[in-house]
Design a protein around this motif. Structure first.
Motif, PDB file in Angstrom:
ATOM      1  N   VAL A 225       0.828  -1.201   0.000  1.00  0.00           N
ATOM      2  CA  VAL A 225       0.000   0.000   0.000  1.00  0.00           C
ATOM      3  C   VAL A 225       0.866   1.256   0.000  1.00  0.00           C
ATOM      4  O   VAL A 225       0.605   2.210  -0.734  1.00  0.00           O
ATOM      5  CB  VAL A 225      -0.956  -0.001   1.210  1.00  0.00           C
ATOM      6  CG1 VAL A 225      -1.713   1.324   1.292  1.00  0.00           C
ATOM      7  CG2 VAL A 225      -1.929  -1.163   1.105  1.00  0.00           C
ATOM      8  N   THR A 226       1.909   1.263   0.812  1.00  0.00           N
ATOM      9  CA  THR A 226       2.726   2.472   0.951  1.00  0.00           C
ATOM     10  C   THR A 226       4.013   2.439   0.144  1.00  0.00           C
ATOM     11  O   THR A 226       4.571   3.496  -0.151  1.00  0.00           O
ATOM     12  CB  THR A 226       3.091   2.705   2.434  1.00  0.00           C
ATOM     13  OG1 THR A 226       3.815   1.567   2.923  1.00  0.00           O
ATOM     14  CG2 THR A 226       1.832   2.896   3.267  1.00  0.00           C
ATOM     15  N   HIS A 227       4.486   1.249  -0.198  1.00  0.00           N
ATOM     16  CA  HIS A 227       5.783   1.133  -0.882  1.00  0.00           C
ATOM     17  C   HIS A 227       5.651   0.234  -2.109  1.00  0.00           C
ATOM     18  O   HIS A 227       4.983  -0.798  -2.052  1.00  0.00           O
ATOM     19  CB  HIS A 227       6.840   0.522   0.045  1.00  0.00           C
ATOM     20  CG  HIS A 227       7.250   1.405   1.179  1.00  0.00           C
ATOM     21  ND1 HIS A 227       6.402   1.746   2.205  1.00  0.00           N
ATOM     22  CD2 HIS A 227       8.436   2.018   1.452  1.00  0.00           C
ATOM     23  CE1 HIS A 227       7.041   2.533   3.067  1.00  0.00           C
ATOM     24  NE2 HIS A 227       8.277   2.714   2.626  1.00  0.00           N
ATOM     25  N   PRO A 228       6.322   0.575  -3.202  1.00  0.00           N
ATOM     26  CA  PRO A 228       6.399  -0.355  -4.329  1.00  0.00           C
ATOM     27  C   PRO A 228       7.176  -1.599  -3.912  1.00  0.00           C
ATOM     28  O   PRO A 228       7.996  -1.546  -2.987  1.00  0.00           O
ATOM     29  CB  PRO A 228       7.156   0.437  -5.404  1.00  0.00           C
ATOM     30  CG  PRO A 228       7.177   1.855  -4.938  1.00  0.00           C
ATOM     31  CD  PRO A 228       7.069   1.823  -3.450  1.00  0.00           C
ATOM     32  N   PRO A 229       6.978  -2.734  -4.591  1.00  0.00           N
ATOM     33  CA  PRO A 229       7.737  -3.945  -4.257  1.00  0.00           C
ATOM     34  C   PRO A 229       9.241  -3.730  -4.425  1.00  0.00           C
ATOM     35  O   PRO A 229       9.683  -2.978  -5.297  1.00  0.00           O
ATOM     36  CB  PRO A 229       7.219  -4.978  -5.264  1.00  0.00           C
ATOM     37  CG  PRO A 229       5.901  -4.456  -5.722  1.00  0.00           C
ATOM     38  CD  PRO A 229       5.992  -2.966  -5.648  1.00  0.00           C
ATOM     39  N   ALA A 230      10.005  -4.400  -3.586  1.00  0.00           N
ATOM     40  CA  ALA A 230      11.462  -4.243  -3.625  1.00  0.00           C
ATOM     41  C   ALA A 230      12.041  -4.631  -4.974  1.00  0.00           C
ATOM     42  O   ALA A 230      13.011  -4.018  -5.437  1.00  0.00           O
ATOM     43  CB  ALA A 230      12.097  -5.084  -2.518  1.00  0.00           C
ATOM     44  N   ASN A 231      11.471  -5.664  -5.629  1.00  0.00           N
ATOM     45  CA  ASN A 231      12.044  -6.068  -6.916  1.00  0.00           C
ATOM     46  C   ASN A 231      11.878  -4.966  -7.963  1.00  0.00           C
ATOM     47  O   ASN A 231      12.773  -4.745  -8.785  1.00  0.00           O
ATOM     48  CB  ASN A 231      11.463  -7.398  -7.403  1.00  0.00           C
ATOM     49  CG  ASN A 231       9.951  -7.451  -7.409  1.00  0.00           C
ATOM     50  OD1 ASN A 231       9.256  -6.445  -7.392  1.00  0.00           O
ATOM     51  ND2 ASN A 231       9.431  -8.672  -7.441  1.00  0.00           N
ATOM     52  N   GLN A 232      10.752  -4.248  -7.926  1.00  0.00           N
ATOM     53  CA  GLN A 232      10.581  -3.118  -8.832  1.00  0.00           C
ATOM     54  C   GLN A 232      11.565  -1.998  -8.501  1.00  0.00           C
ATOM     55  O   GLN A 232      12.166  -1.390  -9.401  1.00  0.00           O
ATOM     56  CB  GLN A 232       9.156  -2.582  -8.754  1.00  0.00           C
ATOM     57  CG  GLN A 232       8.095  -3.481  -9.353  1.00  0.00           C
ATOM     58  CD  GLN A 232       6.721  -2.850  -9.292  1.00  0.00           C
ATOM     59  OE1 GLN A 232       6.565  -1.642  -9.055  1.00  0.00           O
ATOM     60  NE2 GLN A 232       5.696  -3.664  -9.491  1.00  0.00           N
ATOM     61  N   ARG A 233      11.742  -1.727  -7.236  1.00  0.00           N
ATOM     62  CA  ARG A 233      12.641  -0.648  -6.821  1.00  0.00           C
ATOM     63  C   ARG A 233      14.080  -0.954  -7.202  1.00  0.00           C
ATOM     64  O   ARG A 233      14.819  -0.059  -7.646  1.00  0.00           O
ATOM     65  CB  ARG A 233      12.508  -0.417  -5.313  1.00  0.00           C
ATOM     66  CG  ARG A 233      11.135   0.105  -4.906  1.00  0.00           C
ATOM     67  CD  ARG A 233      10.919   0.085  -3.403  1.00  0.00           C
ATOM     68  NE  ARG A 233      11.794   1.020  -2.712  1.00  0.00           N
ATOM     69  CZ  ARG A 233      11.827   1.140  -1.386  1.00  0.00           C
ATOM     70  NH1 ARG A 233      11.064   0.363  -0.625  1.00  0.00           N
ATOM     71  NH2 ARG A 233      12.636   2.026  -0.823  1.00  0.00           N
ATOM     72  N   LEU A 234      14.502  -2.216  -7.051  1.00  0.00           N
ATOM     73  CA  LEU A 234      15.860  -2.583  -7.452  1.00  0.00           C
ATOM     74  C   LEU A 234      16.009  -2.495  -8.967  1.00  0.00           C
ATOM     75  O   LEU A 234      17.049  -2.065  -9.475  1.00  0.00           O
ATOM     76  CB  LEU A 234      16.191  -3.982  -6.957  1.00  0.00           C
ATOM     77  CG  LEU A 234      17.594  -4.502  -7.287  1.00  0.00           C
ATOM     78  CD1 LEU A 234      18.679  -3.538  -6.819  1.00  0.00           C
ATOM     79  CD2 LEU A 234      17.805  -5.884  -6.673  1.00  0.00           C
ATOM     80  N   GLY A 235      14.974  -2.888  -9.702  1.00  0.00           N
ATOM     81  CA  GLY A 235      15.019  -2.756 -11.149  1.00  0.00           C
ATOM     82  C   GLY A 235      15.188  -1.318 -11.588  1.00  0.00           C
ATOM     83  O   GLY A 235      15.935  -1.013 -12.534  1.00  0.00           O
ATOM     84  N   GLU A 236      14.530  -0.397 -10.892  1.00  0.00           N
ATOM     85  CA  GLU A 236      14.674   1.023 -11.210  1.00  0.00           C
ATOM     86  C   GLU A 236      16.048   1.544 -10.797  1.00  0.00           C
ATOM     87  O   GLU A 236      16.628   2.400 -11.470  1.00  0.00           O
ATOM     88  CB  GLU A 236      13.552   1.810 -10.544  1.00  0.00           C
ATOM     89  CG  GLU A 236      12.180   1.517 -11.173  1.00  0.00           C
ATOM     90  CD  GLU A 236      11.007   1.933 -10.314  1.00  0.00           C
ATOM     91  OE1 GLU A 236      11.221   2.541  -9.246  1.00  0.00           O
ATOM     92  OE2 GLU A 236       9.858   1.638 -10.707  1.00  0.00           O
ATOM     93  N   ALA A 237      16.597   1.004  -9.704  1.00  0.00           N
ATOM     94  CA  ALA A 237      17.946   1.400  -9.286  1.00  0.00           C
ATOM     95  C   ALA A 237      18.979   1.000 -10.336  1.00  0.00           C
ATOM     96  O   ALA A 237      19.990   1.698 -10.513  1.00  0.00           O
ATOM     97  CB  ALA A 237      18.286   0.745  -7.947  1.00  0.00           C
ATOM     98  N   PHE A 238      18.726  -0.100 -11.043  1.00  0.00           N
ATOM     99  CA  PHE A 238      19.652  -0.581 -12.070  1.00  0.00           C
ATOM    100  C   PHE A 238      19.911   0.489 -13.133  1.00  0.00           C
ATOM    101  O   PHE A 238      20.984   0.528 -13.745  1.00  0.00           O
ATOM    102  CB  PHE A 238      19.088  -1.850 -12.702  1.00  0.00           C
ATOM    103  CG  PHE A 238      19.930  -2.428 -13.796  1.00  0.00           C
ATOM    104  CD1 PHE A 238      21.221  -2.860 -13.542  1.00  0.00           C
ATOM    105  CD2 PHE A 238      19.435  -2.535 -15.084  1.00  0.00           C
ATOM    106  CE1 PHE A 238      22.006  -3.401 -14.549  1.00  0.00           C
ATOM    107  CE2 PHE A 238      20.207  -3.075 -16.104  1.00  0.00           C
ATOM    108  CZ  PHE A 238      21.493  -3.506 -15.831  1.00  0.00           C
ATOM    109  N   ASN A 239      18.949   1.389 -13.345  1.00  0.00           N
ATOM    110  CA  ASN A 239      19.140   2.468 -14.317  1.00  0.00           C
ATOM    111  C   ASN A 239      20.295   3.384 -13.955  1.00  0.00           C
ATOM    112  O   ASN A 239      20.817   4.096 -14.820  1.00  0.00           O
ATOM    113  CB  ASN A 239      17.854   3.290 -14.443  1.00  0.00           C
ATOM    114  CG  ASN A 239      16.695   2.490 -15.018  1.00  0.00           C
ATOM    115  OD1 ASN A 239      16.892   1.623 -15.859  1.00  0.00           O
ATOM    116  ND2 ASN A 239      15.486   2.768 -14.547  1.00  0.00           N
ATOM    117  N   TYR A 240      20.688   3.382 -12.677  1.00  0.00           N
ATOM    118  CA  TYR A 240      21.774   4.253 -12.214  1.00  0.00           C
ATOM    119  C   TYR A 240      23.127   3.529 -12.200  1.00  0.00           C
ATOM    120  O   TYR A 240      24.125   4.111 -11.793  1.00  0.00           O
ATOM    121  CB  TYR A 240      21.465   4.785 -10.820  1.00  0.00           C
ATOM    122  CG  TYR A 240      20.332   5.772 -10.799  1.00  0.00           C
ATOM    123  CD1 TYR A 240      20.582   7.149 -10.883  1.00  0.00           C
ATOM    124  CD2 TYR A 240      19.014   5.353 -10.748  1.00  0.00           C
ATOM    125  CE1 TYR A 240      19.547   8.062 -10.884  1.00  0.00           C
ATOM    126  CE2 TYR A 240      17.965   6.261 -10.744  1.00  0.00           C
ATOM    127  CZ  TYR A 240      18.239   7.614 -10.819  1.00  0.00           C
ATOM    128  OH  TYR A 240      17.210   8.519 -10.829  1.00  0.00           O
TER     129      TYR A 240
END
Length: 289
Positions: A225-240
């Protein structure tokens, strides 16, 4: 009042943790103080569920003892997994069952301990596991674990600082967007100007370890509800991570950790390099529930 094991085993780290957001990227420490308006914001510790939280009204960040000990257990586990997997690969093994090796079994027991603390912040620490050693020499095995732990904590704390810098408010209708913005702010802060590729690799590895820990929290709490799933967040971090080399230590450490934590059953793919291994492990993690 009796101390929990989480408090007892992490108290010795408090001063180092308060310094950690300034030490992960020391070349930007003065800038960080400027972002805070010229004075450092308080970082306090308390009992409660494994979590860090930014309190906008008081410009305070609060972490829990359970968050610290579970994150230390993850860092220790990931380092043991990496050390074991690298030795196996150098010995010519294409497949590795961690449970056949003492260090691998210890790594999985540390993961189990982290999950227990996330489920119950008052859970006792297994006496068969090593205790954290805040005073360990930096070059010792325990010291290397501490370095990874403190760097991972620094990302988590900088994420909370990002919330405060950007004026985010709790219970906002755009909570997922706020979490992504805080991730981006912290990642960009850490990786903007490292003095060397070696520093960039280590910092990226620490960010990935933090997301492995967040992934365990997702396993326990399930609610998104408050946070996106960690796997999505790590996938977005990969862009950096575009400046990391294909053979980056960060990709190697993270690929082993993701495989062991979130896809332990399938066979290891025949990846050409650590980058390919990381992408394979991240894709498998992203498909997992």
């Amino acid at each position: 009042m009796t101390q929990s094991d989480s408090e007892r085993l992490t108290t010795g780290f408090f001063s180092q943790i308060r310094e950690s957001p300034f030490r992960i990227a020391p070349e930007r420490a003065i800038e960080l103080v400027d972002e805070m308006g010229g004075e450092t914001w308080p970082l306090d510790f308390a009992s409660g569920s494994a979590n860090f939280e930014a309190l906008p009204n008081s410009k305070t960040i609060e972490g829990t003892y359970a968050a610290l000990l579970s994150l230390w257990a993850v860092a220790a586990s990931v380092w043991a997994i990496f050390s074991t997997a690298r030795m196996a690969r150098e010995a010519g093994y294409e497949q590795l069952d961690l449970m056949t090796l003492p260090a691998g079994r210890m790594a999985m027991e540390l993961k189990r301990a982290a999950l227990e603390i996330i489920r119950n912040p008052d859970a006792p620490w297994d006496e068969a596991l090593p205790d954290p050693d805040p005073g360990a020499s930096r070059s010792s095995f325990d010291g290397l674990i501490n370095n990874l732990f403190l760097a991972a904590v620094s990302f988590v704390v900088l994420h909370e600082i990002g919330h405060l810098v950007m004026g985010h408010q709790a219970y906002s209708g755009r909570s997922h967007d706020q979490e992504r913005e805080a991730d981006e702010w912290a990642i960009a802060w850490i990786l903007k100007s490292p003095p060397s590729d070696k520093h960039r690799d280590f910092r990226a590895a620490a960010i990935c370890v933090a997301f492995v820990w967040i992934g365990l929290i997702d396993e326990v709490r399930r609610s998104k509800v408050t946070h996106p799933p960690a796997n999505q967040r790590l996938g977005e971090a990969f862009n950096y991570f575009e400046k990391l080399g294909d053979d980056s230590l960060a990709f190697e450490i993270s690929s082993y950790a993701l495989k062991a934590y979130f896809d332990p059953v399938s066979e290891n793919p025949a990846d050409e390099n650590p980058l390919d291994g990381f992408i394979s492990s991240l894709m498998a993690y992203s498909r997992s529930e």
